[in-house]
Design a protein around this motif. Structure first.
Motif, short mmCIF file in Angstrom:
data_model
loop_
_atom_site.label_atom_id
_atom_site.label_comp_id
_atom_site.label_asym_id
_atom_site.label_seq_id
_atom_site.Cartn_x
_atom_site.Cartn_y
_atom_site.Cartn_z
N ALA A 1 -4.57 -7.31 3.28
CA ALA A 1 -4.29 -5.94 2.87
C ALA A 1 -5.42 -5.00 3.27
CB ALA A 1 -4.10 -5.88 1.36
N PRO A 2 -5.10 -3.81 3.76
CA PRO A 2 -6.15 -2.84 4.11
C PRO A 2 -6.80 -2.24 2.88
CG PRO A 2 -3.97 -1.86 4.34
CD PRO A 2 -3.74 -3.31 4.00
N ASP A 3 -7.93 -1.60 3.08
CA ASP A 3 -8.58 -0.92 1.97
C ASP A 3 -7.74 0.27 1.52
OD1 ASP A 3 -10.75 -2.62 2.02
OD2 ASP A 3 -11.87 -1.38 3.46
N ALA A 4 -7.91 0.66 0.27
CA ALA A 4 -7.19 1.80 -0.27
C ALA A 4 -8.09 2.52 -1.26
CB ALA A 4 -5.91 1.35 -0.96
N ASP A 5 -7.72 3.74 -1.60
CA ASP A 5 -8.52 4.53 -2.53
C ASP A 5 -8.50 3.94 -3.94
OD1 ASP A 5 -9.09 6.53 -0.56
OD2 ASP A 5 -7.08 7.35 -0.87
N GLU A 6 -7.38 3.33 -4.29
CA GLU A 6 -7.23 2.74 -5.62
C GLU A 6 -6.62 1.35 -5.48
OE1 GLU A 6 -4.87 3.51 -9.89
OE2 GLU A 6 -4.72 4.96 -8.26
N ARG A 7 -7.09 0.43 -6.28
CA ARG A 7 -6.57 -0.94 -6.26
C ARG A 7 -5.98 -1.24 -7.65
NH1 ARG A 7 -8.11 -6.14 -3.81
NH2 ARG A 7 -7.80 -7.81 -5.33
N VAL B 1 0.85 -1.18 0.00
CA VAL B 1 0.00 0.00 0.00
C VAL B 1 0.89 1.24 0.00
CG1 VAL B 1 -1.77 1.33 1.19
CG2 VAL B 1 -1.90 -1.17 1.18
N LEU B 2 0.63 2.13 -0.95
CA LEU B 2 1.34 3.40 -1.05
C LEU B 2 0.40 4.51 -0.59
CD1 LEU B 2 2.69 2.98 -4.72
CD2 LEU B 2 3.54 1.91 -2.61
#
Length: 379
Positions: free
Chosen positions: A40-46, A25-26
């Motif tokens: 993996a945690p949620d992110a704005d973009e996958r 995750v960046l």
């Protein structure tokens, strides 16, 4: 904005061994999470990379990109049997001095873009094709606006019409004073035909007194004092290392000075390749770099250097990839690049292949699929 990179076939972090089933995750310009994709945690973009290999961006710790002109005639002469000497640098010096700022800046940007498109995300470059106070200052200013690390190489060659002693005095005095605010490092070409040990020491000592880190071009054209000088002054790296004695290898292994190997240059100049195996087996830290320049190594391909190191220098794929990433970072005394761990700069290279082995298994094939530099997708 956070970006989750998942679907990774093989992840090289340079912290642990190769990982499978991993994700990154960046967040902005940093890596903020590394671990199993299932957690993996949620992110704005996958971004699913479809089973491709992921590694840190290349760290190219030795280039000469502020230049003008062309040296194909010299290259053709070498291929016909003429030996490489330091004197060819003068051809590029003349062309660089004659070029406008806009021409030099455009060439620099073009070569950096070429490198980034192949996965290089951290790049050093040197002055050294000006060799006057005004031209070295111009080169330093241009480079400082484009690359990560800038090195002062006024001690590249003694220009025509100037005595060696007068030029050394200029480099360690007025030229250094002018350039120092724009650079982090100082370098010297410590070789026959360029600068001997005494002159090299004078320049480097003056640079260290100004607070600059040190680098050395050494042991390229034959056995010489470059390694000994670099280690004695605590230089971050000694670059080329083509001709090493056993005492040179031992000195590097017992020091923090990185042996930066430039195999593309050795091939282009028809020199022997460095003994990477001896350095690694002795415990020395090894980096690989392109030495991209118009005379002796006109390539920006770090993948080419990695493939050469594996196929012709007896390095394993893992050793070569580490040398071209983590090793380059060590040569620049940086801990934020060349690795993929929490807190590192978000420099990510995705290969169009399932593992880094393909870099040597498929030499010459363009394998870069995607690149993030400081968290921004640039390729």
């Amino acid at each position: 904005m956070t970006v989750l990179i998942t679907g990774i076939g093989e992840l090289t972090t340079n912290v642990d061994g190769p990982l499978s089933g991993a994700a990154l995750v960046l967040d902005g310009d940093r890596v903020v999470w590394v671990g199993p994709a299932t957690r993996a945690p949620d992110a704005d973009e996958r971004v699913d990379v479809g089973g491709r290999a992921v590694l840190p961006g290349w760290v190219d710790s030795h280039t000469h990109l502020v230049f003008a002109g062309d040296r194909t005639a010299e290259f053709n002469a070498r291929m016909a049997g003429k030996p490489y000497t330091a004197g060819g640098i003068a051809v590029t010096v003349g062309a660089t001095r004659a070029a406008s700022d806009s021409v030099l800046a455009a060439g620099l940007r073009r070569h950096v873009a070429e490198a980034v498109a192949q996965g290089t995300t951290c790049l050093e470059t040197k002055t050294g094709y000006g060799l006057t106070v005004a031209d070295e200052l111009r080169s330093a200013r241009l480079a400082a606006g484009v690359v990560d690390e800038v090195t002062f190489l006024g001690a590249h060659l003694v220009p025509a019409g100037v005595s060696r002693s007068d030029y050394v005095a200029l480099v360690r005095g007025e030229m250094l004073d002018a350039v120092a605010p724009h650079v982090r490092w100082a370098d010297v070409f410590c070789e026959t035909g360029a600068f001997d040990e005494a002159a090299s020491r004078e320049v480097l000592t003056a640079a260290a007194a100004r607070g600059l880190g040190l680098r050395v071009h050494g042991n390229q054209l034959g056995p010489g004092p470059g390694v000994r000088l670099a280690v004695s002054l605590g230089a971050a790296s000694v670059d080329h290392c083509t001709y090493l004695t056993s005492s040179d290898v031992d000195a590097l292994a017992s020091s923090s000075t990185v042996a930066t190997l430039l195999p593309a240059c050795d091939l282009s100049t028809r020199q022997p390749l460095p003994d990477a195996r001896a350095l690694l087996d002795a415990g020395a830290t090894v980096a690989l770099a392109s030495n991209c320049n118009p005379g002796s190594s006109y390539t920006s391909s770090m993948a080419y250097c990695v493939a050469t190191a594996v196929l012709q220098m007896r390095m394993s794929v893992e050793e070569a990839v580490r040398a071209a990433t983590w090793g380059g970072a060590r040569a620049l005394r940086r801990s934020d690049v060349g690795v993929l761990r929490v807190g590192a700069r978000a420099d990510v290279h995705v290969l169009d292949a399932p593992s880094v082995t393909h870099l040597a298994y498929r030499p010459g094939v363009p394998l870069t699929h995607a690149v993030w530099r400081a968290g921004e997708r640039v390729g």
